[in-house]
Motif scaffolding. Structure first.
Motif, PDB file in Angstrom:
ATOM      1  N   SER A  19      35.407 -31.727  50.423  1.00 38.81           N
ATOM      2  CA  SER A  19      36.221 -31.905  49.219  1.00 38.81           C
ATOM      3  C   SER A  19      37.487 -32.726  49.506  1.00 38.81           C
ATOM      4  CB  SER A  19      36.612 -30.551  48.623  1.00 38.81           C
ATOM      5  OG  SER A  19      37.230 -29.745  49.603  1.00 38.81           O
ATOM      6  N   LEU A  20      37.926 -32.720  50.749  1.00 37.57           N
ATOM      7  CA  LEU A  20      39.156 -33.424  51.105  1.00 37.57           C
ATOM      8  C   LEU A  20      38.948 -34.939  51.219  1.00 37.57           C
ATOM      9  CD1 LEU A  20      42.149 -32.958  51.890  1.00 37.57           C
ATOM     10  CD2 LEU A  20      41.412 -32.817  54.271  1.00 37.57           C
ATOM     11  N   TRP A  80      39.306 -37.118  48.041  1.00 37.03           N
ATOM     12  CA  TRP A  80      40.710 -37.144  47.602  1.00 37.03           C
ATOM     13  C   TRP A  80      41.528 -38.099  48.472  1.00 37.03           C
ATOM     14  CZ3 TRP A  80      45.222 -35.361  50.138  1.00 37.03           C
ATOM     15  CH2 TRP A  80      46.371 -35.315  49.334  1.00 37.03           C
ATOM     16  N   ILE A  81      41.303 -38.064  49.784  1.00 39.06           N
ATOM     17  CA  ILE A  81      42.019 -38.956  50.704  1.00 39.06           C
ATOM     18  C   ILE A  81      41.680 -40.419  50.394  1.00 39.06           C
ATOM     19  CG2 ILE A  81      42.145 -39.732  53.111  1.00 39.06           C
ATOM     20  CD1 ILE A  81      41.870 -36.811  53.973  1.00 39.06           C
ATOM     21  N   VAL A  91      40.757 -41.819  47.635  1.00 36.99           N
ATOM     22  CA  VAL A  91      41.431 -42.253  46.404  1.00 36.99           C
ATOM     23  C   VAL A  91      42.894 -42.568  46.702  1.00 36.99           C
ATOM     24  CG1 VAL A  91      42.242 -41.500  44.131  1.00 36.99           C
ATOM     25  CG2 VAL A  91      39.885 -41.041  44.827  1.00 36.99           C
ATOM     26  N   GLY A  92      43.544 -41.690  47.450  1.00 35.75           N
ATOM     27  CA  GLY A  92      44.950 -41.913  47.806  1.00 35.75           C
ATOM     28  C   GLY A  92      45.159 -43.181  48.590  1.00 35.75           C
ATOM     29  N   TRP A 137      50.807 -44.950  49.786  1.00 31.11           N
ATOM     30  CA  TRP A 137      50.349 -43.587  50.068  1.00 31.11           C
ATOM     31  C   TRP A 137      50.751 -43.181  51.480  1.00 31.11           C
ATOM     32  CZ3 TRP A 137      46.207 -40.846  52.658  1.00 31.11           C
ATOM     33  CH2 TRP A 137      45.908 -39.597  52.091  1.00 31.11           C
ATOM     34  N   GLU A 161      51.267 -37.201  53.606  1.00 30.35           N
ATOM     35  CA  GLU A 161      50.573 -36.577  52.479  1.00 30.35           C
ATOM     36  C   GLU A 161      49.872 -35.286  52.916  1.00 30.35           C
ATOM     37  OE1 GLU A 161      50.878 -37.610  49.490  1.00 30.35           O
ATOM     38  OE2 GLU A 161      51.637 -39.652  49.735  1.00 30.35           O
ATOM     39  N   LEU A 208      50.353 -31.713  51.293  1.00 30.58           N
ATOM     40  CA  LEU A 208      49.189 -30.965  50.826  1.00 30.58           C
ATOM     41  C   LEU A 208      49.174 -29.548  51.384  1.00 30.58           C
ATOM     42  CD1 LEU A 208      46.455 -30.892  49.342  1.00 30.58           C
ATOM     43  CD2 LEU A 208      45.411 -31.786  51.430  1.00 30.58           C
TER      44      LEU A 208
END
Length: 223
Positions: free
Chosen positions: A193-194, A197-198, A200-201, A207, A212, A216
């Motif tokens: 799941s991580l 998200w990474i 996209v960042g 970023w 980050e 988080l």
């Protein structure tokens, strides 16, 4: 790649020491450096480590790190920038002065005092050649333009270390290390799941990479 560059610096210092012990000539080498890379990839941490290395090898007497940026060097009124820059330089004497986003000093507006800060910095570096190491840091393209635009800078900052961005898997590993340091255990399947998200960042240039991950973890603890 960054560790390779630091090891080369240490090897060079060792060669200098051996030559000096044998009475051979040692050419003066500029130790000022440019660190390029996005935020959160360890530029400040490596600068701090270099200070400790230089102190242990007697290149610098203290080896402490003084961090600053444009706001710490440039004032808003005539006559205030040079003293402000000088104070910061004196604070870093016998150690390392780390200037983040240094390219922001080179703004082109007519009433800007960034150039005064650069001129003051260059004179201090020249007057205290063996007592201070200056590291300027920022994004690769902006730093290249910044250094190339000023002959005084390009002649003194001859060494550049490029800090590549981390891969998503490396950032997940960094998050686990941060959690472990605080005695927390993360789920085994966190990466699934991580990683999205990474990724996209990472599309955002600003970023914060490992920064980050720290944020988080703090948010997770709040939850």
């Amino acid at each position: 790649s960054v560790k390779d560059e630091v090891n080369k610096l240490m090897s060079g210092l060792e060669v200098e020491r051996m030559r000096r012990e044998q009475g051979l000539a040692v050419a003066p080498i500029s130790r000022h450096m440019v660190f390029t890379g996005p935020p959160g990839v360890g530029k400040t941490e490596v600068a701090r480590a270099l200070g400790e290395i230089y102190r242990s090898l007697h290149v610098l007497r203290k080896g402490h790190l003084v961090e600053t940026d444009r706001a710490g060097l440039v004032a808003g009124y005539v006559g205030q920038t040079a003293p402000k820059t000088l104070d910061k330089c004196k604070e870093a004497l016998d150690g390392i002065l780390f200037i983040d986003e240094a390219y922001s000093l080179a703004r082109s507006s007519g009433n800007d005092f960034g150039q005064e800060a650069i001129d003051t910095l260059l004179k201090f570096m020249e007057d205290n050649r063996d007592r201070i190491v200056v590291i300027v840091a920022g994004y690769p393209n902006e730093m290249q333009r910044f250094i190339n635009a000023n002959p005084g800078l390009s002649s003194r900052f001859t060494k550049t270390i490029a800090f590549p961005p981390y891969a998503a898997g490396e950032l997940a590993a960094i998050l686990r290390v941060m959690a472990k340091q605080q005695n927390f255990v993360l789920p085994d399947d966190l990466e699934s799941s991580l990683d999205p998200w990474i990724k996209v960042g990472m599309r955002d240039k600003s970023w914060g990479q490992a920064r980050e991950m720290r944020t988080l973890l703090a948010r997770a603890l709040e939850q």
